[in-house]
Design an enzyme around this catalytic site. Structure first.
Site: not given
Length: 528
Positions: A38-39, A218, A279-280, A528
Site C-alpha cells: 500500500g505504501t 517537572y 486534594k493531594h 498505598h
C-alpha cells in the site's frame, strides 16, 4: 562515520501521514525510493518513481503479505558495514545494494487493541518484517538512518539539506534509540495483551511501555524531571481527555485528576449525579444528589478548607449552574465526561483553571494492571476493580442497618476504596462528612476524620458535628475495638468494614454494646 549519504530509501508504513511530502523531498535529492504494498501504491499515485521491494528480493509478496522484506537483499542492505571490506565484498558477490534510509511505522496493533479488535484481527496486526528491519537499521546506525515516527520527517529532510544529502551521526543515534524504544513498546503491548488472554498473572517476563503524551515541566517537586506516557489499553480518563482551557497540567495535577475521576466513576450517572473533590490524591469531599450543583454543595461542605485549590471530578455533563458554583473558589482542574457550551463560557473567565472532557467514564469493574517502581524492581498487580454493589454484605451485629444506613454504608465504602490507607470515611445522606486518610493507625484516621467534621460544622454554622447520625466505612478491618469506639464517639450509627481480624468478636461486641449496626464486605481496599 560522522555523516552518511542517503542514496536509497526503503519506505513501508501503515500510517501514511506526511508520507508523500517526505518521499517527494527525498526524490528531489536524487534518493532512489523502494517500497511495499500500500505504501508503494500511494507513492505511485502521487507521481513518484518507486521500485517494488520484490525487485530487490526476486520474490513476490506472499502469504497475504506476511513475507515480503524478510530477505538477505533487504537485511544485507541494512546491516552491511560500509567501511568493512568483507561486507562490501559480500554485497558485491550477491548483488545486494545498500539501503541508507529505512522508514517504517508498524502495523496498527495498538489501535486495533484500543478499538476492541478480535483475537484474529490482533494476530494479523502483529508486524514481523517491520520490527526486524527497524532493529537491523538501528543496530547499523553508523551507516543507516532509521525513521519510525512521522514527527521526524521534517528533521531528517532538514538534516539532509544542511549536510549535502547526508545525515549526521548525532541524528542517526537519536533516531536509533527511538527506534528501539518503539519496538519495545510495540512488543510490550502485544505481550501484555497475550498474557491477559491466557490469564497469566505472573509471567516470567513483564514488559512495560508507553508513548509520550507530554513532557512535563517537572515532577512532584521542581528538582525532579517528568513526562506523561499513554498505554495502548488506556481507559477513559486523563489519558483520553481533551483539555479545553487553562495552562498546562503538572505531574501532580495529572495524578490528582486521575484519582478524582476514578473515584467519581464509582457512581453510576444513570442513578445519581456525583461530585468528587480531591486534594493531594485523596478525596476531601464526595457526594451524590439529583443534580451536580446539589452534589457539589454537599461535597464542598465536607472539607471546604482542603477543597481550595483542589481537583473536581463529575460523572455527568458539567452544566452552567454547577460551573457557576465551582468558580466561587479557586480550583485547579475540573474533569467531566462532557461540558455544556454555557459551562465552558463561564469557566473561560478563569484563565488558569483547566477543564478536561473525556467523552466517557472509566469502568470501575474493568480489568487492568497497575505498576510501581522499587529500587531495582517493579511491583505489578491487577487493578482493584472490586465494586461494593457486587459484594455480599453480611450483617454481623444484633441490629441490622436501616435502609438509609445501608445506602450510606455502600456510599462510604465506594469512597473508602479511593482514600489512602488507613482510610476512614464518615457519610450521611449520600455525602462524605469526614475523611481520615493515610494515617499509621486506624484509630488516628477515625479521630482525624471526626475532627475535620467538627471543623466543617463550625464553618457551616451548625450546632452539632456532621458525623452525628452518620455511618462509617473502614477500608480494612479494625484490628482493635478502639477504632470502632472512636467512630461511636463521633456519633456514627452503623459501620461497614471487610472483617477478618483475629479480634472480630471483640469489635462486634463493642458495636453491639453501642447499639451500632455493622456489616462485613469480605473485601479489603488498601490503597498505598
Amino acid at each position: 562515520m560522522t555523516s552518511s549519504p542517503i542514496t536509497r530509501a526503503l519506505l513501508s508504513v501503515s500510517d501514511k501521514t506526511g508520507l508523500i511530502d517526505f518521499a517527494r523531498g527525498l526524490a528531489e535529492r536524487g534518493v532512489a525510493l523502494v517500497s511495499t504494498g500500500g505504501t508503494r501504491k500511494a507513492l505511485v499515485e502521487a507521481g513518484l518513481a518507486v521500485s517494488d521491494v520484490s525487485d530487490l528480493t526476486g520474490f513476490p509478496e506472499m502469504m497475504d503479505g506476511r513475507v515480503k522484506t524478510l530477505h538477505p537483499a533487504v537485511h544485507g542492505g541494512l546491516l552491511a558495514i560500509r567501511g568493512n571490506e568483507a561486507h562490501r565484498a559480500a554485497m558485491a558477490a550477491h548483488g545486494i545494494g545498500p539501503i541508507d534510509l529505512l522508514v517504517v511505522n508498524l502495523y496498527p496493533f495498538e489501535a486495533t487493541l484500543a478499538r476492541g479488535g478480535s483475537f484474529e484481527d490482533l494476530i494479523e496486526n502483529i508486524d514481523i518484517g517491520g520490527p526486524a528491519m527497524i532493529r537491523a537499521a538501528a543496530k547499523n546506525h553508523d551507516d543507516v538512518t532509521v525513521v519510525v515516527d512521522v514527527a521526524d520527517y521534517d528533521e531528517v529532510l532538514a538534516d539532509l539539506a544542511e549536510n549535502g544529502g547526508a545525515t549526521t551521526l548525532g541524528l542517526r543515534r537519536r533516531l536509533a534509540a527511538k527506534a528501539y524504544a518503539r519496538t519495545a513498546v510495540y512488543d510490550a503491548a502485544i505481550s501484555n495483551w497475550f498474557m491477559a488472554e491466557l490469564g497469566e498473572e505472573a509471567p516470567t517476563f513483564r514488559a512495560v511501555g508507553g508513548t509520550l503524551a507530554e513532557a512535563l515541566r517537572y515532577g512532584e517537586n521542581p528538582h525532579q524531571s517528568a513526562a506523561f506516557y499513554t498505554t495502548p489499553d488506556r481507559r477513559s480518563g486523563v489519558a483520553t481527555a481533551r483539555q479545553l482551557q487553562g495552562k498546562a497540567l503538572s505531574y501532580n495535577n495529572l495524578n490528582d485528576t486521575d484519582a478524582a475521576f476514578e473515584c467519581v466513576a464509582e457512581f453510576d450517572p444513570a442513578r445519581s449525579a456525583a461530585v468528587v473533590i480531591v486534594k493531594h490524591a485523596n478525596p476531601c469531599g464526595v457526594a451524590e444528589a439529583p443534580t451536580l450543583a446539589e452534589a457539589y454543595e454537599k461535597a464542598l461542605r465536607c472539607d471546604p478548607v482542603s477543597a481550595f485549590g483542589g481537583i473536581i471530578a463529575v460523572n455527568r455533563t458539567l452544566d452552567a449552574d454547577t460551573a457557576r458554583r465551582i468558580v466561587e473558589i479557586f480550583t485547579e482542574v475540573i474533569v467531566a465526561p462532557a461540558a455544556s457550551p454555557e459551562a465552558i463560557a463561564i469557566l473561560s473567565a478563569k484563565k488558569n483553571l483547566r477543564l478536561l472532557v473525556t467523552d466517557g467514564l472509566p469502568d470501575p469493574r474493568a480489568p487492568g494492571l497497575t505498576a510501581k517502581t522499587l529500587a531495582g524492581g517493579l511491583l505489578v498487580q491487577s487493578r482493584d476493580n472490586a465494586v461494593v454493589d457486587d459484594m455480599t454484605l453480611k450483617v454481623v451485629t444484633r441490629r441490622a442497618p436501616t435502609e438509609q444506613e445501608m445506602a450510606d454504608l455502600r456510599f462510604a465504602f465506594r469512597v473508602a476504596k479511593h482514600v489512602k490507607s488507613n482510610a476512614i470515611v464518615y457519610a450521611k445522606a449520600g455525602a462524605s462528612v469526614g475523611i481520615g486518610a493515610g494515617q499509621m493507625s486506624r484509630v488516628d484516621s477515625a479521630r482525624i476524620a471526626a475532627s475535620k467534621a467538627e471543623d466543617a460544622a463550625r464553618l457551616a454554622g451548625l450546632d452539632e458535628t456532621l458525623t452525628k447520625g452518620s455511618v462509617v466505612a473502614s477500608d480494612a478491618f479494625f484490628p482493635f475495638a478502639d477504632g470502632l469506639q472512636a467512630a461511636v464517639a463521633a456519633g456514627a450509627t452503623a459501620v461497614i468494614q471487610p472483617g477478618g481480624s483475629q479480634r472480630d468478636a471483640e469489635v462486634i461486641a463493642a458495636a453491639d454494646a453501642a447499639g451500632l449496626a455493622m456489616v462485613f464486605t469480605g473485601t479489603r481496599h488498601f490503597r498505598h
